[in-house]
Motif scaffolding. Sequence first.
Motif, PDB file in Angstrom:
ATOM      1  N   VAL A 140       0.850  -1.194   0.000  1.00  0.00           N
ATOM      2  CA  VAL A 140       0.000   0.000   0.000  1.00  0.00           C
ATOM      3  C   VAL A 140       0.883   1.240   0.000  1.00  0.00           C
ATOM      4  N   MET A 141       0.609   2.152  -0.945  1.00  0.00           N
ATOM      5  CA  MET A 141       1.326   3.422  -0.984  1.00  0.00           C
ATOM      6  C   MET A 141       0.408   4.564  -0.558  1.00  0.00           C
ATOM      7  N   HIS A 142       1.019   5.566   0.051  1.00  0.00           N
ATOM      8  CA  HIS A 142       0.270   6.759   0.459  1.00  0.00           C
ATOM      9  C   HIS A 142       1.243   7.932   0.529  1.00  0.00           C
ATOM     10  N   GLU A 143       0.904   8.998  -0.198  1.00  0.00           N
ATOM     11  CA  GLU A 143       1.717  10.212  -0.206  1.00  0.00           C
ATOM     12  C   GLU A 143       3.177   9.934  -0.578  1.00  0.00           C
ATOM     13  N   GLY A 144       3.350   9.059  -1.581  1.00  0.00           N
ATOM     14  CA  GLY A 144       4.681   8.799  -2.103  1.00  0.00           C
ATOM     15  C   GLY A 144       5.521   7.826  -1.314  1.00  0.00           C
ATOM     16  N   LEU A 180       3.201   2.568   2.788  1.00  0.00           N
ATOM     17  CA  LEU A 180       2.503   2.698   4.069  1.00  0.00           C
ATOM     18  C   LEU A 180       2.446   1.366   4.808  1.00  0.00           C
ATOM     19  N   VAL A 181       2.036   0.321   4.100  1.00  0.00           N
ATOM     20  CA  VAL A 181       1.828  -1.002   4.702  1.00  0.00           C
ATOM     21  C   VAL A 181       2.120  -2.047   3.631  1.00  0.00           C
ATOM     22  N   GLU A 182       2.582  -3.214   4.027  1.00  0.00           N
ATOM     23  CA  GLU A 182       2.616  -4.354   3.123  1.00  0.00           C
ATOM     24  C   GLU A 182       2.378  -5.627   3.910  1.00  0.00           C
ATOM     25  N   GLY A 183       1.730  -6.596   3.252  1.00  0.00           N
ATOM     26  CA  GLY A 183       1.445  -7.846   3.937  1.00  0.00           C
ATOM     27  C   GLY A 183       0.415  -8.657   3.177  1.00  0.00           C
ATOM     28  N   ALA A 184      -0.095  -9.706   3.828  1.00  0.00           N
ATOM     29  CA  ALA A 184      -1.122 -10.553   3.225  1.00  0.00           C
ATOM     30  C   ALA A 184      -2.399  -9.745   3.025  1.00  0.00           C
ATOM     31  N   PRO A 185      -3.184 -10.060   1.976  1.00  0.00           N
ATOM     32  CA  PRO A 185      -4.393  -9.283   1.692  1.00  0.00           C
ATOM     33  C   PRO A 185      -5.321  -9.106   2.890  1.00  0.00           C
ATOM     34  N   ASP A 186      -5.580 -10.175   3.632  1.00  0.00           N
ATOM     35  CA  ASP A 186      -6.491 -10.075   4.775  1.00  0.00           C
ATOM     36  C   ASP A 186      -5.946  -9.123   5.842  1.00  0.00           C
ATOM     37  N   ASP A 187      -4.642  -9.185   6.085  1.00  0.00           N
ATOM     38  CA  ASP A 187      -4.037  -8.306   7.085  1.00  0.00           C
ATOM     39  C   ASP A 187      -4.096  -6.850   6.636  1.00  0.00           C
ATOM     40  N   VAL A 188      -3.824  -6.609   5.365  1.00  0.00           N
ATOM     41  CA  VAL A 188      -3.877  -5.248   4.842  1.00  0.00           C
ATOM     42  C   VAL A 188      -5.292  -4.696   4.911  1.00  0.00           C
ATOM     43  N   ALA A 189      -6.279  -5.530   4.589  1.00  0.00           N
ATOM     44  CA  ALA A 189      -7.669  -5.074   4.598  1.00  0.00           C
ATOM     45  C   ALA A 189      -8.129  -4.655   5.993  1.00  0.00           C
ATOM     46  N   ARG A 190      -7.538  -5.248   7.024  1.00  0.00           N
ATOM     47  CA  ARG A 190      -7.939  -4.919   8.403  1.00  0.00           C
ATOM     48  C   ARG A 190      -7.085  -3.820   9.029  1.00  0.00           C
ATOM     49  N   ASP A 191      -6.053  -3.389   8.355  1.00  0.00           N
ATOM     50  CA  ASP A 191      -5.134  -2.422   8.942  1.00  0.00           C
ATOM     51  C   ASP A 191      -5.781  -1.031   8.978  1.00  0.00           C
ATOM     52  N   PRO A 192      -5.915  -0.417  10.151  1.00  0.00           N
ATOM     53  CA  PRO A 192      -6.567   0.891  10.242  1.00  0.00           C
ATOM     54  C   PRO A 192      -5.837   1.989   9.480  1.00  0.00           C
ATOM     55  N   ARG A 193      -4.534   1.846   9.288  1.00  0.00           N
ATOM     56  CA  ARG A 193      -3.787   2.864   8.534  1.00  0.00           C
ATOM     57  C   ARG A 193      -4.225   2.907   7.080  1.00  0.00           C
ATOM     58  N   VAL A 194      -4.584   1.743   6.527  1.00  0.00           N
ATOM     59  CA  VAL A 194      -5.047   1.691   5.152  1.00  0.00           C
ATOM     60  C   VAL A 194      -6.413   2.357   5.030  1.00  0.00           C
ATOM     61  N   LEU A 195      -7.318   2.041   5.971  1.00  0.00           N
ATOM     62  CA  LEU A 195      -8.634   2.665   5.958  1.00  0.00           C
ATOM     63  C   LEU A 195      -8.526   4.169   6.080  1.00  0.00           C
ATOM     64  N   ASN A 196      -7.677   4.632   6.973  1.00  0.00           N
ATOM     65  CA  ASN A 196      -7.513   6.081   7.158  1.00  0.00           C
ATOM     66  C   ASN A 196      -6.955   6.740   5.896  1.00  0.00           C
ATOM     67  N   ALA A 197      -6.049   6.064   5.207  1.00  0.00           N
ATOM     68  CA  ALA A 197      -5.461   6.630   3.988  1.00  0.00           C
ATOM     69  C   ALA A 197      -6.508   6.807   2.910  1.00  0.00           C
ATOM     70  N   TYR A 198      -7.387   5.794   2.759  1.00  0.00           N
ATOM     71  CA  TYR A 198      -8.412   5.887   1.716  1.00  0.00           C
ATOM     72  C   TYR A 198      -9.497   6.886   2.092  1.00  0.00           C
ATOM     73  N   LEU A 199      -9.921   6.886   3.337  1.00  0.00           N
ATOM     74  CA  LEU A 199     -10.952   7.839   3.762  1.00  0.00           C
ATOM     75  C   LEU A 199     -10.422   9.259   3.724  1.00  0.00           C
ATOM     76  N   GLY A 200      -9.161   9.414   4.047  1.00  0.00           N
ATOM     77  CA  GLY A 200      -8.570  10.751   4.065  1.00  0.00           C
ATOM     78  C   GLY A 200      -8.442  11.353   2.680  1.00  0.00           C
ATOM     79  N   SER A 201      -8.460  10.461   1.650  1.00  0.00           N
ATOM     80  CA  SER A 201      -8.302  10.963   0.285  1.00  0.00           C
ATOM     81  C   SER A 201      -9.632  11.248  -0.387  1.00  0.00           C
ATOM     82  N   ALA A 202     -10.731  10.898   0.301  1.00  0.00           N
ATOM     83  CA  ALA A 202     -12.049  11.058  -0.306  1.00  0.00           C
ATOM     84  C   ALA A 202     -12.473  12.519  -0.322  1.00  0.00           C
TER      85      ALA A 202
END
Length: 250
Positions: A221-225, A228-250
């Motif tokens: 997962v990339m965010h702001e160049g 941000l995170v890397e790992g298995a799909p299930d772990d990435v999907a549950r990571d709050p940093r990923v959710l915050n990155a996508y919501l923050g860009s909306a």
Amino acid sequence: MRVEGLVKTFGGIRALNDVTLSIREGEMVGLIGPNGSGKTTLFNVISGVYKPDRGRVFFRGEDITGLPPYELYKRGLVRSFQIPRLWSKMVVAENTASAHRERPGSDPLSSIVKRKNWILWEKDSLVRSVSNVLSRLSLGHVALNWASEISGGQMKLTDISRAMMGRAKLLLLDEPTAGVAPKLSREIFETLRALNKEGLTIFVIEHRLEILFEYVERVIVMHEGRVLVEGAPDDVARDPRVLNAYLGSA
């Protein structure tokens, strides 16, 4: 493939900010992130479209930083674009054939002096190779269609067919299902999984996460160049940093 400390700026914008990551041989890895996170810029630097301001790119142990795309192609690193770059005035089979590595008539001298051998090779070996690739990608029925007259999904598959003809070792795919119907999107990923099982390493940008997460073994997962995170799909999907990155860009 490994990248270390990549930096790329455009004016005052730092599109890549000290990016370090690696792709192991035989992996199928997804690259995701909000719009503007640096995904396509990363692909452009790896594939030689851009030269990095700082950092290095290594492929199969060789420093390939800044090499032009055609040199990377010779080494087996092949890139596709979000909008397929096909020759619209050539048929699908011709687009596929154009990527063949060993063409006896590719230089001016041999095309004249050894014209007979060249023509025989095209009628025999090249036709068989192209037919095999198009059949595997379910494109045989449109082989003689103009590239401008096939569907968006078929254009994406034609792009992949050229990577197969070029004997790619690492395939960089930029949104292979963009603008493609859901059913064909899964067919494209089924094709990619089959190629991956045969040994093709795949690094793919994709926004349809519900499809991507079914097929890749690891997600970056990339965010702001930055990564941000890397790992298995299930772990990435549950990571709050990923959710915050996508919501923050909306």
